[in-house]
Design a protein around this motif. Structure first.
Motif, PDB file in Angstrom:
ATOM      1  N   THR A 105      -5.060  11.210 -21.121  1.00 57.58           N
ATOM      2  CA  THR A 105      -4.351  12.434 -21.523  1.00 57.58           C
ATOM      3  C   THR A 105      -2.839  12.218 -21.593  1.00 57.58           C
ATOM      4  OG1 THR A 105      -4.304  13.133 -19.202  1.00 57.58           O
ATOM      5  CG2 THR A 105      -6.132  13.953 -20.572  1.00 57.58           C
ATOM      6  N   ASN A 106      -2.423  10.950 -21.640  1.00 57.03           N
ATOM      7  CA  ASN A 106      -1.001  10.605 -21.716  1.00 57.03           C
ATOM      8  C   ASN A 106      -0.199  11.162 -20.546  1.00 57.03           C
ATOM      9  OD1 ASN A 106      -1.204   9.189 -24.244  1.00 57.03           O
ATOM     10  ND2 ASN A 106      -1.335  11.182 -25.275  1.00 57.03           N
ATOM     11  N   ASN A 107      -0.801  11.132 -19.376  1.00 58.71           N
ATOM     12  CA  ASN A 107      -0.126  11.624 -18.172  1.00 58.71           C
ATOM     13  C   ASN A 107       0.041  10.522 -17.131  1.00 58.71           C
ATOM     14  OD1 ASN A 107       0.365  14.609 -18.412  1.00 58.71           O
ATOM     15  ND2 ASN A 107      -1.828  14.565 -18.912  1.00 58.71           N
ATOM     16  N   ARG A 108      -0.062   9.275 -17.536  1.00 57.87           N
ATOM     17  CA  ARG A 108       0.057   8.176 -16.580  1.00 57.87           C
ATOM     18  C   ARG A 108       1.384   8.276 -15.835  1.00 57.87           C
ATOM     19  NH1 ARG A 108      -2.261   2.933 -15.801  1.00 57.87           N
ATOM     20  NH2 ARG A 108      -1.609   2.376 -13.696  1.00 57.87           N
ATOM     21  N   ASN A 109       1.310   8.117 -14.521  1.00 60.50           N
ATOM     22  CA  ASN A 109       2.459   8.171 -13.625  1.00 60.50           C
ATOM     23  C   ASN A 109       3.042   9.579 -13.446  1.00 60.50           C
ATOM     24  OD1 ASN A 109       2.343   5.353 -13.280  1.00 60.50           O
ATOM     25  ND2 ASN A 109       3.625   5.025 -15.084  1.00 60.50           N
ATOM     26  N   LYS A 110       2.413  10.597 -14.053  1.00 62.74           N
ATOM     27  CA  LYS A 110       2.883  11.971 -13.841  1.00 62.74           C
ATOM     28  C   LYS A 110       2.374  12.508 -12.503  1.00 62.74           C
ATOM     29  CE  LYS A 110       5.063  12.286 -17.739  1.00 62.74           C
ATOM     30  NZ  LYS A 110       4.562  13.128 -18.846  1.00 62.74           N
ATOM     31  N   ILE A 111       1.309  11.906 -11.991  1.00 65.67           N
ATOM     32  CA  ILE A 111       0.768  12.287 -10.684  1.00 65.67           C
ATOM     33  C   ILE A 111       0.588  11.012  -9.860  1.00 65.67           C
ATOM     34  CG2 ILE A 111      -1.182  13.307  -9.439  1.00 65.67           C
ATOM     35  CD1 ILE A 111      -1.717  15.073 -11.838  1.00 65.67           C
ATOM     36  N   ALA A 112       1.146  10.994  -8.664  1.00 70.65           N
ATOM     37  CA  ALA A 112       0.979   9.847  -7.763  1.00 70.65           C
ATOM     38  C   ALA A 112      -0.466   9.827  -7.261  1.00 70.65           C
ATOM     39  CB  ALA A 112       1.946   9.970  -6.593  1.00 70.65           C
ATOM     40  N   ILE A 113      -1.075   8.649  -7.283  1.00 69.44           N
ATOM     41  CA  ILE A 113      -2.479   8.502  -6.877  1.00 69.44           C
ATOM     42  C   ILE A 113      -2.577   7.469  -5.757  1.00 69.44           C
ATOM     43  CG2 ILE A 113      -4.817   7.873  -7.600  1.00 69.44           C
ATOM     44  CD1 ILE A 113      -3.918  10.368  -8.983  1.00 69.44           C
ATOM     45  N   VAL A 114      -3.326   7.822  -4.717  1.00 71.15           N
ATOM     46  CA  VAL A 114      -3.602   6.883  -3.616  1.00 71.15           C
ATOM     47  C   VAL A 114      -5.105   6.884  -3.365  1.00 71.15           C
ATOM     48  CG1 VAL A 114      -3.178   6.290  -1.194  1.00 71.15           C
ATOM     49  CG2 VAL A 114      -1.355   7.336  -2.560  1.00 71.15           C
ATOM     50  N   GLY A 115      -5.671   5.697  -3.181  1.00 66.81           N
ATOM     51  CA  GLY A 115      -7.099   5.579  -2.918  1.00 66.81           C
ATOM     52  C   GLY A 115      -7.393   5.156  -1.489  1.00 66.81           C
ATOM     53  N   PHE A 116      -8.619   4.682  -1.283  1.00 66.02           N
ATOM     54  CA  PHE A 116      -9.037   4.256   0.054  1.00 66.02           C
ATOM     55  C   PHE A 116     -10.148   3.221  -0.089  1.00 66.02           C
ATOM     56  CE2 PHE A 116     -10.534   4.372   4.342  1.00 66.02           C
ATOM     57  CZ  PHE A 116      -9.533   4.959   5.121  1.00 66.02           C
ATOM     58  N   ASP A 117     -10.013   2.068   0.519  1.00 69.72           N
ATOM     59  CA  ASP A 117     -10.986   0.970   0.598  1.00 69.72           C
ATOM     60  C   ASP A 117     -10.368  -0.366   0.224  1.00 69.72           C
ATOM     61  OD1 ASP A 117     -13.182   2.415   1.495  1.00 69.72           O
ATOM     62  OD2 ASP A 117     -13.907   2.845  -0.536  1.00 69.72           O
ATOM     63  N   ASP A 118      -9.540  -0.388  -0.832  1.00 67.73           N
ATOM     64  CA  ASP A 118      -8.968  -1.614  -1.387  1.00 67.73           C
ATOM     65  C   ASP A 118     -10.053  -2.530  -1.935  1.00 67.73           C
ATOM     66  OD1 ASP A 118      -6.897  -3.247  -2.224  1.00 67.73           O
ATOM     67  OD2 ASP A 118      -6.906  -4.441  -0.380  1.00 67.73           O
ATOM     68  N   ILE A 119     -10.822  -2.010  -2.890  1.00 62.67           N
ATOM     69  CA  ILE A 119     -11.788  -2.844  -3.603  1.00 62.67           C
ATOM     70  C   ILE A 119     -11.032  -3.787  -4.531  1.00 62.67           C
ATOM     71  CG2 ILE A 119     -13.589  -1.075  -3.498  1.00 62.67           C
ATOM     72  CD1 ILE A 119     -12.995  -0.389  -6.410  1.00 62.67           C
ATOM     73  N   GLU A 120     -11.707  -4.788  -5.040  1.00 63.85           N
ATOM     74  CA  GLU A 120     -11.040  -5.803  -5.862  1.00 63.85           C
ATOM     75  C   GLU A 120     -10.352  -5.199  -7.083  1.00 63.85           C
ATOM     76  OE1 GLU A 120     -12.043 -10.055  -8.073  1.00 63.85           O
ATOM     77  OE2 GLU A 120     -13.668  -8.740  -7.442  1.00 63.85           O
ATOM     78  N   LEU A 121     -10.975  -4.211  -7.702  1.00 66.81           N
ATOM     79  CA  LEU A 121     -10.427  -3.612  -8.912  1.00 66.81           C
ATOM     80  C   LEU A 121      -9.106  -2.881  -8.652  1.00 66.81           C
ATOM     81  CD1 LEU A 121     -11.255  -3.376 -11.893  1.00 66.81           C
ATOM     82  CD2 LEU A 121     -12.390  -1.215 -11.340  1.00 66.81           C
TER      83      LEU A 121
END
Length: 344
Positions: free
Chosen positions: A273-289
């Motif tokens: 939707t052309n919103n890359r970097n408009k919202i900070a994203i944090v995950g959990f696990d640290d998978i290879e991808l």
């Protein structure tokens, strides 16, 4: 006409009796030569094993289990092999179990094969213990496990929430708090959380730690987005629905996703939707991808190797009942997805 004899396609299996005759010992001596800790002279053990190796003999583990009352078999319960983190944990669990001289019995719980069938099979195989690696620790599974009291059950990577069922897990409460601090320090005012259904996040405590830290720092949790499953597509669709339903000026500036799969799906939605970097994203696990240049996902790494080893300890060690449950710290891994462009 010449007669053709049938060709032997299967070699005769070498037995303990065959080895005993070749080695010049009693049959029971062969069995004891392959049993750890058995009373047999070292030179006799070495001689028997040398003869056995030359003959291609392998001890019958099933037969041995009848006398030792231990199958050296550990059951691993899973319920979501589509989750990349589950596959990584399963790989580590089977590796460590085998390194300890045990074998694994994989029990895949699914709509067609429920916990009752899985535990019945584990009981029939007389496994020495069960490690639960699944996402959903149901009441039915807990009650069934408690009824089979002679089989130790250890929950790995989430809290069991039940007295008498030990668990080894990453401490989710301080992890959630640390991620809240990170997003606040990035200047995020409107902050959200993406979760799986309540049944799958039971015992994780990531949301609680995240919300508590926000409140202690004068912030509120603006929204909790609930995906229907731990899948990339669900993370993407959940984020797409949120973006479509929420005016740009009211959208969150930071989003903590309950695991990396959901976070990667959320990033895919932002890119689409052309919103890359408009919202900070944090995950959990640290998978290879997570480390891929396509995502550069900031995430929280679980000490998988350590937790798996602790789960196995709670099955194979003589004093396993005294070890109890354990929560270990993880590590915040900073990449770039937690940075966002101010002014959406």
């Amino acid at each position: 006409m010449p007669q053709h004899r049938p060709v032997e396609t299967r070699a005769k299996k070498v037995t303990a009796k065959d080895v005993a005759e070749r080695a010049g010992v009693a049959k029971w001596t062969v069995s004891r030569a392959f049993a750890e800790g058995a009373s047999v002279a070292p030179e006799v053990r070495d001689h028997v094993r040398k003869v056995a190796a030359a003959m291609g003999y392998r001890p019958n583990l099933l037969a041995r289990s009848l006398t030792t009352r231990s199958t050296n078999l550990i059951g691993i319960l899973v319920d979501e092999l589509g989750n990349l983190n589950q596959l990584r944990v399963l790989n580590e669990a089977t590796r460590q179990v085998q390194a300890q001289g045990y074998s694994t019995l994989l029990l895949n719980i699914n709509p067609d094969y429920g916990p009752a069938e899985a535990l019945r099979l584990a009981d029939q195989f007389q496994v020495d213990g069960l490690i639960f690696l699944g996402a959903t620790l149901t009441r039915q599974l807990i009650e069934l496990a408690q009824n089979i009291k002679h089989i130790p059950l250890v929950v790995c990577l989430r809290n069991s929430g039940e007295a008498g069922i030990p668990y080894v897990s990453t401490d989710g409460h301080p992890a959630g708090a640390e991620i809240a601090d990170l997003l606040i320090e990035q200047g995020c005012e409107r902050i959200g959380y993406m979760a799986a259904p309540m049944s799958e996040r039971t015992g994780l405590r990531r949301l609680e730690g995240f919300r508590d830290r926000l409140q202690s720092r004068g912030k509120t949790l603006s929204v909790v987005l609930e995906a229907s499953h731990y899948r990339r597509g669900e993370g993407m669709n959940t984020m797409l629905r949120y973006l479509e339903a929420t005016p740009r000026a009211e959208r969150v500036e930071g989003l903590f996703c309950e695991n990396d799969i959901l976070a990667i799906g959320a990033i895919d939605a932002l890119v689409a939707t052309n919103n890359r970097n408009k919202i900070a994203i944090v995950g959990f696990d640290d998978i290879e991808l997570a480390s891929s240049p396509s995502f550069e996902l900031t995430t929280y790494r679980q000490p998988v190797d350590f937790l798996v080893s602790e789960a196995i300890r709670r099955i194979i060690e003589p004093n396993a009942e005294q070890l109890g449950s354990l929560m270990a710290p993880g590590t915040l891994v900073l990449r770039n997805s937690h940075r966002h462009t101010a002014g959406q």
